[in-house]
Design a protein around this motif. Structure first.
Motif, PDB file in Angstrom:
ATOM      1  N   ARG A  28       0.891  -1.364   0.256  1.00  0.00           N
ATOM      2  CA  ARG A  28      -0.063  -0.477  -0.128  1.00  0.00           C
ATOM      3  C   ARG A  28       1.257   0.719  -0.309  1.00  0.00           C
ATOM      4  O   ARG A  28       1.580   1.655   0.981  1.00  0.00           O
ATOM      5  N   PHE A  29       0.460   1.889  -0.799  1.00  0.00           N
ATOM      6  CA  PHE A  29       1.234   2.760  -0.654  1.00  0.00           C
ATOM      7  C   PHE A  29       0.329   4.951  -1.649  1.00  0.00           C
ATOM      8  O   PHE A  29      -0.644   4.249  -2.006  1.00  0.00           O
ATOM      9  N   THR A  30       0.857   5.821  -1.290  1.00  0.00           N
ATOM     10  CA  THR A  30       0.314   7.119  -1.581  1.00  0.00           C
ATOM     11  C   THR A  30       0.517   7.581  -2.290  1.00  0.00           C
ATOM     12  O   THR A  30       1.971   7.023  -2.644  1.00  0.00           O
ATOM     13  N   VAL A  31       0.180   8.942  -3.498  1.00  0.00           N
ATOM     14  CA  VAL A  31       1.311   9.123  -5.232  1.00  0.00           C
ATOM     15  C   VAL A  31       0.278  10.115  -4.291  1.00  0.00           C
ATOM     16  O   VAL A  31      -0.382  10.431  -4.477  1.00  0.00           O
ATOM     17  N   HIS A  32       1.808  11.035  -4.742  1.00  0.00           N
ATOM     18  CA  HIS A  32       1.254  13.193  -5.563  1.00  0.00           C
ATOM     19  C   HIS A  32       0.707  13.010  -6.323  1.00  0.00           C
ATOM     20  O   HIS A  32       1.918  12.945  -7.151  1.00  0.00           O
ATOM     21  N   LEU A  33       0.444  13.569  -6.853  1.00  0.00           N
ATOM     22  CA  LEU A  33       0.664  13.750  -8.378  1.00  0.00           C
ATOM     23  C   LEU A  33       0.213  15.723  -8.247  1.00  0.00           C
ATOM     24  O   LEU A  33      -1.050  16.059  -8.408  1.00  0.00           O
ATOM     25  N   PRO A  34       0.979  16.268  -7.997  1.00  0.00           N
ATOM     26  CA  PRO A  34       1.799  17.716  -8.099  1.00  0.00           C
ATOM     27  C   PRO A  34       0.948  18.263  -9.125  1.00  0.00           C
ATOM     28  O   PRO A  34       0.431  19.224  -9.741  1.00  0.00           O
ATOM     29  N   GLU A  35       0.952  17.975 -10.509  1.00  0.00           N
ATOM     30  CA  GLU A  35       0.428  18.915 -11.924  1.00  0.00           C
ATOM     31  C   GLU A  35      -1.269  17.805 -12.035  1.00  0.00           C
ATOM     32  O   GLU A  35      -1.967  19.035 -13.326  1.00  0.00           O
ATOM     33  N   SER A  36      -2.203  17.619 -11.036  1.00  0.00           N
ATOM     34  CA  SER A  36      -3.825  17.396 -11.192  1.00  0.00           C
ATOM     35  C   SER A  36      -4.024  18.796 -11.079  1.00  0.00           C
ATOM     36  O   SER A  36      -3.965  19.511 -10.187  1.00  0.00           O
ATOM     37  N   ALA A  55      -2.804  -8.308  -8.899  1.00  0.00           N
ATOM     38  CA  ALA A  55      -4.064  -7.244  -8.313  1.00  0.00           C
ATOM     39  C   ALA A  55      -4.116  -6.016  -8.120  1.00  0.00           C
ATOM     40  O   ALA A  55      -2.449  -5.709  -7.260  1.00  0.00           O
ATOM     41  N   ALA A  56      -4.159  -4.607  -8.668  1.00  0.00           N
ATOM     42  CA  ALA A  56      -3.815  -3.426  -8.469  1.00  0.00           C
ATOM     43  C   ALA A  56      -5.094  -2.166  -8.391  1.00  0.00           C
ATOM     44  O   ALA A  56      -6.080  -2.304  -8.934  1.00  0.00           O
ATOM     45  N   ALA A  57      -5.251  -1.587  -6.866  1.00  0.00           N
ATOM     46  CA  ALA A  57      -6.414  -0.768  -7.070  1.00  0.00           C
ATOM     47  C   ALA A  57      -6.764   0.786  -6.454  1.00  0.00           C
ATOM     48  O   ALA A  57      -5.611   0.861  -5.558  1.00  0.00           O
ATOM     49  N   GLU A  58      -7.215   1.886  -6.694  1.00  0.00           N
ATOM     50  CA  GLU A  58      -7.092   2.702  -5.782  1.00  0.00           C
ATOM     51  C   GLU A  58      -8.099   2.526  -4.914  1.00  0.00           C
ATOM     52  O   GLU A  58      -8.987   2.318  -4.595  1.00  0.00           O
ATOM     53  N   VAL A  59      -7.229   2.915  -3.824  1.00  0.00           N
ATOM     54  CA  VAL A  59      -7.921   2.173  -2.496  1.00  0.00           C
ATOM     55  C   VAL A  59      -8.780   3.187  -1.193  1.00  0.00           C
ATOM     56  O   VAL A  59      -9.456   3.397  -0.554  1.00  0.00           O
ATOM     57  N   ASP A  60      -8.017   4.156  -1.578  1.00  0.00           N
ATOM     58  CA  ASP A  60      -8.133   5.466  -0.769  1.00  0.00           C
ATOM     59  C   ASP A  60      -8.582   7.026  -1.612  1.00  0.00           C
ATOM     60  O   ASP A  60      -7.293   6.890  -2.106  1.00  0.00           O
ATOM     61  N   GLN A  68      -5.576  14.981  -6.075  1.00  0.00           N
ATOM     62  CA  GLN A  68      -3.915  15.426  -5.923  1.00  0.00           C
ATOM     63  C   GLN A  68      -3.428  13.973  -4.911  1.00  0.00           C
ATOM     64  O   GLN A  68      -2.091  13.566  -5.343  1.00  0.00           O
ATOM     65  N   VAL A  69      -4.097  13.181  -4.509  1.00  0.00           N
ATOM     66  CA  VAL A  69      -3.882  12.264  -3.986  1.00  0.00           C
ATOM     67  C   VAL A  69      -4.382  11.147  -4.275  1.00  0.00           C
ATOM     68  O   VAL A  69      -5.554  11.053  -4.534  1.00  0.00           O
ATOM     69  N   ALA A  70      -3.813  10.207  -4.025  1.00  0.00           N
ATOM     70  CA  ALA A  70      -4.550   8.345  -4.283  1.00  0.00           C
ATOM     71  C   ALA A  70      -3.807   7.556  -3.752  1.00  0.00           C
ATOM     72  O   ALA A  70      -2.173   7.581  -3.600  1.00  0.00           O
ATOM     73  N   ALA A  71      -4.211   6.597  -3.175  1.00  0.00           N
ATOM     74  CA  ALA A  71      -3.815   5.443  -2.173  1.00  0.00           C
ATOM     75  C   ALA A  71      -3.934   4.397  -3.007  1.00  0.00           C
ATOM     76  O   ALA A  71      -5.536   4.073  -3.273  1.00  0.00           O
ATOM     77  N   VAL A 119       5.605   9.449  -4.092  1.00  0.00           N
ATOM     78  CA  VAL A 119       5.637   8.640  -3.696  1.00  0.00           C
ATOM     79  C   VAL A 119       5.939   7.924  -2.125  1.00  0.00           C
ATOM     80  O   VAL A 119       6.466   8.958  -2.146  1.00  0.00           O
ATOM     81  N   SER A 120       4.953   8.110  -1.413  1.00  0.00           N
ATOM     82  CA  SER A 120       4.998   8.591   0.083  1.00  0.00           C
ATOM     83  C   SER A 120       4.435   7.690   0.268  1.00  0.00           C
ATOM     84  O   SER A 120       3.436   6.393  -0.012  1.00  0.00           O
ATOM     85  N   SER A 121       4.002   7.139   2.597  1.00  0.00           N
ATOM     86  CA  SER A 121       3.847   6.390   2.787  1.00  0.00           C
ATOM     87  C   SER A 121       3.506   4.768   2.123  1.00  0.00           C
ATOM     88  O   SER A 121       3.246   4.420   2.419  1.00  0.00           O
ATOM     89  N   VAL A 122       4.829   3.814   2.125  1.00  0.00           N
ATOM     90  CA  VAL A 122       4.806   3.134   1.684  1.00  0.00           C
ATOM     91  C   VAL A 122       4.474   1.658   3.244  1.00  0.00           C
ATOM     92  O   VAL A 122       5.333   2.608   3.962  1.00  0.00           O
TER      93      VAL A 122
END
Length: 96
Positions: A7-15, A39-44, A50-53, A86-89
């Motif tokens: 599980r990881f969080t991505v920041h999308l500064p350009e969004s 298997a991969a999904a956006e979960v939060d 600008q943020v996706a978990a 990428v953060s919060s891994v």
């Protein structure tokens, strides 16, 4: 049987909109699924621009293999997804 979960969080500064976010995240998840057969999904953080978990799951008969696959996914995202930070891994291995 081992189930590995990354599980990881991505920041999308350009969004600038949810549409921008969905385009970037959807493409990234599709590439991860195809390349690593996981298997991969956006979960939060579904409503934030600008943020996706994200979460990735792998089933294996060996914990080391599951850990290697998940580490490969993380390295791939960090090296190839230039428009995300990428953060919060966290990684967890569940033995059943």
């Amino acid at each position: 049987m081992v189930i590995g979960v990354l599980r990881f969080t991505v920041h999308l500064p350009e969004s600038a909109s949810l549409k921008d976010k969905r385009q970037v995240v959807g493409g990234l998840l599709a590439r991860i699924r195809t390349r690593f057969r996981v298997a991969a999904a956006e979960v939060d953080e579904l409503d934030r621009w600008q943020v996706a978990a994200l979460a990735v799951a792998c089933v294996s008969n060996d914990g080391r293999h599951a850990d290697q696959v998940l580490a490969g996914v993380l390295a791939y995202v960090e090296e190839n997804a230039r428009d995300v930070l990428v953060s919060s891994v966290s990684t967890q291995l569940l033995r059943l």
